[in-house]
Scaffold this motif. Structure first.
Motif, short mmCIF file in Angstrom:
data_model
loop_
_atom_site.label_atom_id
_atom_site.label_comp_id
_atom_site.label_asym_id
_atom_site.label_seq_id
_atom_site.Cartn_x
_atom_site.Cartn_y
_atom_site.Cartn_z
N ILE A 127 -6.14 -5.53 -3.57
CA ILE A 127 -7.06 -6.66 -3.69
C ILE A 127 -8.33 -6.17 -4.37
O ILE A 127 -8.99 -5.26 -3.89
N VAL A 159 -2.60 -16.83 1.66
CA VAL A 159 -3.63 -15.84 1.96
C VAL A 159 -4.85 -16.20 1.13
O VAL A 159 -4.78 -16.22 -0.09
N VAL A 206 -8.32 -15.00 -0.08
CA VAL A 206 -8.97 -13.69 -0.19
C VAL A 206 -10.46 -13.81 0.11
O VAL A 206 -11.16 -14.61 -0.50
N ARG A 207 -10.91 -13.01 1.08
CA ARG A 207 -12.31 -12.94 1.47
C ARG A 207 -12.85 -11.57 1.04
O ARG A 207 -12.08 -10.64 0.82
N GLU A 251 -14.11 -9.13 2.67
CA GLU A 251 -13.74 -8.00 3.54
C GLU A 251 -12.37 -7.43 3.19
O GLU A 251 -12.02 -6.34 3.64
N MET A 252 -11.56 -8.16 2.43
CA MET A 252 -10.20 -7.73 2.11
C MET A 252 -10.15 -6.77 0.92
O MET A 252 -9.10 -6.20 0.64
N HIS A 264 -7.72 -3.45 0.25
CA HIS A 264 -6.45 -3.51 0.98
C HIS A 264 -5.37 -4.03 0.04
O HIS A 264 -5.64 -4.33 -1.12
N LEU A 301 -2.26 -6.97 -0.71
CA LEU A 301 -1.96 -8.37 -0.37
C LEU A 301 -0.99 -8.46 0.81
O LEU A 301 -1.13 -9.31 1.67
N GLU A 360 -0.68 -6.72 3.39
CA GLU A 360 -1.22 -6.39 4.71
C GLU A 360 -1.63 -7.63 5.49
O GLU A 360 -1.79 -7.57 6.71
N PHE A 361 -1.80 -8.75 4.80
CA PHE A 361 -2.30 -9.94 5.46
C PHE A 361 -1.21 -10.97 5.73
O PHE A 361 -1.51 -12.05 6.23
#
Length: 141
Positions: A81, A101, A103-104, A106-107, A110, A112, A114-115
């Motif tokens: 990300i 998902v 995306v914010r 904080e991501m 990481h 994709l 992982e969420f």
């Protein structure tokens, strides 16, 4: 994007390794890669695959057009990300279905995948008749 992202205590602006979101979005891909964790950095340094480059171009187009709310469907769970993805919505494939998902900030850093989990916890019911020796004497309802 004119959306303000806040995290942590009240009034504290989001920062990733000392850079604000706006600064991160202005950086080149190689400069962003230097800030990412080792595994994501190596993914970018070795060169993104053709599908990953296509996804990156699609994300850039959506950002330029202003259609960030339209989800981007992808099977690429191993895509890091990047700051350019903040505010976009992806539909990530879990092996059975596409799950959204958003995306914010904080991501960043990481992947994709992982969420969106691919495995669910198994909750077994009551043992059936004949399943074990002790269940032989379970009264029928």
């Amino acid at each position: 994007m004119s959306t303000e992202y806040r995290i942590g205590r009240e009034g504290e602006e989001f920062a990733y390794r000392g850079h604000t979101l706006e600064e991160l979005q202005e950086l080149d891909l190689d400069e962003v890669a230097e800030l990412l964790p080792a595994r994501q950095r190596r993914t970018i340094e070795r060169g993104l695959g053709t599908e990953q480059r296509k996804l990156l171009e699609t994300a850039r187009q959506r950002t330029e057009e202003g259609t960030a709310d339209d989800p981007i469907r992808t099977h690429l769970r191993d895509m890091p990300i990047l700051p350019e993805f903040v505010g976009l919505t992806f539909e990530v494939y879990t092996g059975q279905s596409f799950e959204r998902v958003r995306v914010r900030p904080e991501m960043i850093g990481h992947y994709l995948g992982e969420f969106q989990l691919t495995r669910t916890s198994v909750e077994h019911g009551q043992a059936g008749i004949g399943a074990t020796r002790s269940s032989k004497f379970v009264p029928l309802k």
